[in-house]
Design an enzyme around this catalytic site. Structure first.
Site, mmCIF file in Angstrom:
data_model
loop_
_atom_site.group_PDB
_atom_site.id
_atom_site.type_symbol
_atom_site.label_atom_id
_atom_site.label_comp_id
_atom_site.label_asym_id
_atom_site.label_seq_id
_atom_site.Cartn_x
_atom_site.Cartn_y
_atom_site.Cartn_z
ATOM 1 N N TYR A 166 3.751 -6.509 7.324
ATOM 2 C CA TYR A 166 2.385 -5.721 6.633
ATOM 3 C C TYR A 166 2.434 -5.330 4.854
ATOM 4 C CZ TYR A 166 -1.258 -2.142 7.711
ATOM 5 O OH TYR A 166 -2.522 -1.502 6.761
ATOM 6 N N LYS A 208 -0.107 -6.556 2.547
ATOM 7 C CA LYS A 208 -0.822 -5.350 2.330
ATOM 8 C C LYS A 208 -0.405 -5.363 0.377
ATOM 9 C CE LYS A 208 -3.426 -3.497 5.169
ATOM 10 N NZ LYS A 208 -5.204 -4.125 5.388
#
Ligand code: HDC
Length: 717
Positions: free
Chosen positions: A163, A167
Site C-alpha cells: 500500500y 500510495k
C-alpha cells in the site's frame, strides 16, 4: 463570502460508496455539480461487489435536490467510468481518484497477488481513469484531478509495504500529470487524508476514529477542484479539520571532491555525512530543472570559476578583514562604542563581520551584470533610473570572515507598476566548498520603466511585514555623516547617484542620496545592539522596504518592536521627518537582551539625570554568591522632576513601566555620571558611599552586589 459553486460541472468520484468518497460526492452534489458515484461495492480487501453502496449515495444526493448517477465499474477499467459520465451528463470536469483497498501483511509475507491487487486498484486504477479523462480535459481546456495518497506512503507503515509503495507512486503520477496538464488548465493535486473509513475502522484507536470525520476533509478536496483554485502539483494533508501542505525537501548537501579531476572516495562521503544529511537549511525544489540547476551550481563552485552556464549571472568575490572593517565604518560602526570594536579591529577577541556585509557580494554581481538593466521587456534601464526598492538577506550557513565567495543571480520576476518597473532578483552566495551561505533578494524599482504590459502583482518577493500597533519597545537614534555615502560607496556600490550632484539632479534629487543599503546597515546594526548585545552570530535574516530617500548627514531614528525572535523595525529620517525604511524586520536566532519593552530613550536624558534604585525582593542563592536576582524600580528625574519611572525585573527578564509590587528594602540615589561608573563596575558602591557619592537607604551589602548586575544590564537601557 459567496458560496463556491460547481454548477454545470461534472464530477467523477471513485470509491464513493462510503467514507471519504461518499463525503466528496455528497458535498459536490450539494454545491450544484452532477456527480458520478463510482463504487464497485467491494469490501476493503477488494473482494465481492454489489451495487447497493453507490445507489444509496445517489439516492441521498437526489433526495437533497442534487443530480447523480451510480457507476459500478472497476477503476482498472477507468475508461468505462468516464464513459458513464459522458453518457449521462455529456462531459467531465473533475476526477477524484479515491477508490482503494488494503491487503496488509508484514513485508516478508506479501504475496504477488497482495502486491498486484493493491497496485492495480490504487496506481493502475488512478492511471486508467485519469488517462481516460485527460483528452476530454485537454479539449475543453479545463480539468481538475485529485490523487489520493497516504501518510503510509509518505512515511511508511508497518504491514503496508504494498500500500505504501502504491500510495507514493500516486505522488509521482500526480507530479507529472500536473506538469503535462498545466498548459491546458488541467491541475492535479494529491490529498493525504486521515479519515475514519472502511479502510481504517479497526486500525485507528476508537477516540481518534470518532474525530476523523470524512466531512472535515471533503471541503479541502472540493476547494482544490474549484475553478478559482490555482494550486497545481501539491501534496495537501488533511484530517480532523486541519489541512497543510507537504513537500519533499533537499539538504544543501556537500561537495565530495575539491577539483573536477578528483574522484570521490568512500572516506570523503563518510567525512561529509553529517552535512549531507543535515536538513536544517533544506530547500523545497519546485521543478526538476531547479534540482539539476542546483547541481550545476555545485559543479560551477567546484570549477571555482562560477561555471560557464551563464557567465553574466555568476561572480566571485574575494574579501579580507580590511573590507569588512571598511564596510562597518560605512554603516556607522564606531570605536565610541566599546562593543563595536569587534567590527573594526581585527585583533579584537570578538572580531566579527556585520552580517549585512554579506549583501555586498550579491550587489557587486548585480552591478557588474546586465541582468537587471535588460530585465524590462523592450527597455534598457540605466543605473540612474534604478532605486533600491526592497531587500532581503538570509544567512543560511557558516559565513567565512574572509576568503572567496561565489554568487549566482537570477531575475525571478519583473512587475509593471505603471510609474516604474519592479525587478526581483535572487542571488545565492556559496563558500569555497560550494555550500550556500547567504541568500539575497534584491528588488529594484526602475523609475519610468513601467507600462511595458507586464503583470502588476507578483509571487516571488519575500513579503514585508507590518509593524505591531503598540508604541515601540526600543528606539535608538544615530546621526549619519555628511560623508556617509562617500565612505559607503568604497564597499562596492559606485552608483554615481550617491556622490555626483549632476546625476542626482537628473534623477530629481536636490543632492546625492544615501545608498539604501547603507541605511539598512545602520538599522540592522542598531537592532543588533539593542537585541543581540552586538553578537553578529545571532543574526538570521532581514527584510526591508526603502520607502523614501535619506540624505547623507540625516539622523536616523530606528523604532523597534520585539515579537519572539523577530524584531520589527521602522527607520525615520529625523531631518525630513519621514519614514525611510518600513514594513521591515530582523529575525534573530535568539535574543540576548531580554528586554520586552524599554520606555524611554536614555540618550535624551543623559546630562543631568539622577537615578534612584529601589531594590525589592532580592533573593540570594547561598550556593552561588553572584546570582542576585531582583526587581528594581528606576526613577529618572531631570531638573528635580520625575520624568520616567519603570521597573526592571531581572529574575523574569522583563522591563515594564511603573512600580513593582512589594515593599522596597534598599534605595540608592546616585548622580548620572556615577551611575555610569557604577553600571560599568568601575565604581565600588561601598567606596562611592564612603565618598558621599551614593546615598543608600537599607542594605549596603545588597548594594555592593548590584554593581555586576548593573554592568550587564546598563547596556539594555
Ligand atoms: C543594477 C543593480 C542593482 C543595484 C541596486 C541598488 C543600487 C543603489 O545604488 C540604489 C540605491 O541605493 S537608491 C537609494 C535607496 N532607495 C530609495 O531611496 C527609494 C525610496 N523609495 C521611494 O522613493 C519610492 O518608494 C519609489 C520611488 C521607489 C516608489 O514610489 P512611487 O512611484 O510613489 O510608488 P507608489 O505609488 O508608492 O507605489 C507604486 C507601486 O510600486 C510599489 N512600490 C512602491 N515603493 C516600492 C519599493 N520601495 N519597492 C518595491 N515596490 C515599491 C507599490 O507597492 C505599488 O505597487 P502596487 O500598487 O502593486 O502595490
Amino acid at each position: 463570502m459567496a458560496d463556491l459553486k460547481f454548477d454545470g460541472r461534472v464530477v467523477v468520484v471513485t470509491g464513493a460508496g462510503a467514507g471519504l468518497g461518499r463525503a466528496y460526492a455528497l458535498l459536490f452534489g450539494s454545491r450544484g455539480a452532477k456527480v458520478v458515484v463510482n463504487d464497485l461495492g467491494g469490501g476493503r480487501h477488494g473482494d465481492g461487489s454489489s451495487s447497493n453502496a453507490a445507489d444509496a449515495v445517489v439516492d441521498e444526493i437526489v433526495r437533497n435536490g442534487g443530480t447523480a448517477v451510480a457507476d459500478y465499474n472497476s477503476v482498472v477499467e477507468g475508461e468505462k467510468i468516464i464513459q458513464t459520465a459522458l453518457n449521462k451528463f455529456g462531459r467531465v470536469d473533475v476526477l477524484i481518484n479515491n477508490a482503494g483497498i488494503l491487503r496488509d501483511k508484514s513485508f516478508a509475507k506479501i504475496s504477488d497477488q497482495d502486491w498486484d491487487l493493491v497496485h492495480a486498484v490504487h496506481l493502475k486504477g488512478s492511471f486508467k481513469t485519469t488517462q481516460a479523462a485527460f483528452p476530454i480535459f485537454k479539449k475543453q481546456n479545463y480539468g481538475r484531478v485529485i490523487m489520493t495518497a497516504s501518510n503510509s506512503g509518505l512515511y511508511g507503515n508497518f504491514g503496508q509495504a504494498n500500500y505504501s509503495a502504491a500510495k507514493l507512486g500516486l505522488v509521482g503520477l500526480a507530479n507529472t500529470v500536473a506538469i503535462e496538464g498545466r498548459k491546458y488548465n488541467i491541475f492535479c493535486n494529491v490529498i493525504v487524508p486521515t479519515a475514519a473509513s472502511r479502510l481504517t475502522e479497526d486500525i485507528l484507536p476508537p477516540d481518534l476514529f470518532a474525530e476523523l470525520k470524512p466531512e472535515l476533509i471533503a471541503p479541502v478536496v472540493a476547494y482544490l477542484c474549484h475553478e478559482s483554485c490555482q494550486e497545481n502539483g501539491s501534496i495537501i494533508e488533511a484530517a480532523a479539520g486541519w489541512a497543510g501542505r507537504c513537500a519533499i525537501v533537499r539538504s544543501n548537501g556537500a561537495l565530495l571532491r575539491q577539483k573536477p579531476e578528483d574522484q570521490v572516495s568512500i572516506e570523503a562521503v563518510k567525512d561529509n555525512w553529517s552535512t549531507i544529511r543535515n536538513l536544517s537549511n533544506a530547500q523545497k525544489l519546485d521543478t526538476i530543472e531547479d534540482a539539476t540547476g542546483a547541481l550545476m551550481a555545485s559543479l560551477d563552485a567546484l570549477r571555482g570559476t562560477g561555471g560557464d552556464r551563464n557567465a553574466e549571472d555568476v561572480d566571485s568575490f574575494e574579501f579580507c578583514n580590511k573590507d569588512t572593517i571598511l564596510y562597518a565604518l560605512g554603516v556607522g560602526a564606531s570605536v565610541a562604542s566599546e562593543k563595536e570594536l569587534r567590527y573594526l579591529y581585527e585583533n579584537d577577541e570578538s572580531f566579527s563581520v556585520l552580517p549585512t556585509f554579506y549583501i555586498i557580494p550579491a550587489l557587486q554581481l548585480l552591478m557588474s551584470s546586465s541582468n537587471v538593466s535588460n530585465a524590462v521587456p523592450g527597455k534598457e534601464v540605466s543605473l540612474e533610473q534604478i532605486l533600491h526598492g526592497e531587500h532581503y538577506l538570509e544567512i543560511v550557513g557558516e559565513v567565512p570572515q574572509e576568503g572567496k565567495l561565489t554568487s549566482r543571480a537570477k531575475v525571478s520576476e519583473v512587475l509593471d507598476k505603471g510609474s516604474g518597473a519592479v525587478i526581483v532578483t535572487d542571488v545565492e552566495t556559496c563558500d569555497q566548498n560550494g555550500n550556500v551561505v547567504a541568500l539575497n533578494q534584491c528588488i529594484t524599482f526602475a523609475v519610468g520603466a513601467g507600462n511595458f504590459g507586464g503583470p502588476r502583482a507578483g509571487t516571488k518577493a519575500v513579503p514585508c511585514q507590518a509593524k505591531p500597533s503598540r508604541s515601540p519597545d526600543v528606539t535608538v537614534s544615530q546621526k549619519t555623516s555628511i560623508d556617509q555615502a562617500a565612505l559607503y560607496r568604497l564597499s562596492g556600490d559606485t552608483n554615481p547617484l550617491h556622490i555626483d550632484s549632476n546625476v542626482a539632479a537628473i534623477a530629481g534629487y536636490k543632492r546625492p542620496i544615501l545608498h539604501g543599503l547603507c541605511t539598512l546597515g545602520f538599522s540592522v546594526r542598531l537592532v543588533l545592539s539593542a537585541f543581540a548585545d552586538h553578537d553578529a552570530s545571532l543574526f538570521k535574516a532581514v527584510k526591508v522596504r526603502f520607502v523614501k530617500p535619506v540624505l547623507p548627514g540625516d539622523t536616523l531614528k530606528v523604532d523597534m518592536w520585539r515579537e519572539g525572535n523577530r524584531i520589527f523595525f521602522e527607520t525615520t529620517s529625523v531631518d525630513s521627518n519621514q519614514v525611510v525604511i518600513g514594513g521591515s524586520y530582523v529575525d534573530l536566532k535568539s535574543v540576548k537582551s531580554a528586554i520586552k519593552s524599554t520606555p524611554t530613550n536614555m540618550s535624551s536624558l543623559k546630562s543631568d539625570a539622577v537615578f534612584e534604585f529601589i531594590v525589592d525582593q532580592v533573593k540570594q542563592d547561598p550556593g552561588k554568591a553572584k546570582s542576585v536576582g531582583g526587581v528594581f524600580l528606576y526613577n529618572i528625574t531631570k531638573d528635580g522632576k520625575q520624568v520616567k519611572q519603570w521597573t526592571m525585573d531581572l529574575k523574569n527578564a522583563k522591563v515594564f513601566e511603573g512600580k513593582p509590587e512589594g515593599k522596597p528594602n534598599t534605595t540608592l540615589t546616585v548622580s548620572d555620571d556615577d551611575f555610569m561608573q557604577l553600571a560599568e563596575g568601575k565604581l565600588n558602591p561601598q567606596q562611592a558611599f564612603m565618598k558621599g557619592k551614593l546615598k543608600i537607604t537599607g542594605n549596603i551589602m545588597l548594594a555592593q552586589k548590584l554593581a555586576p548586575l548593573l554592568k550587564t544590564n546598563a547596556a539594555k537601557l
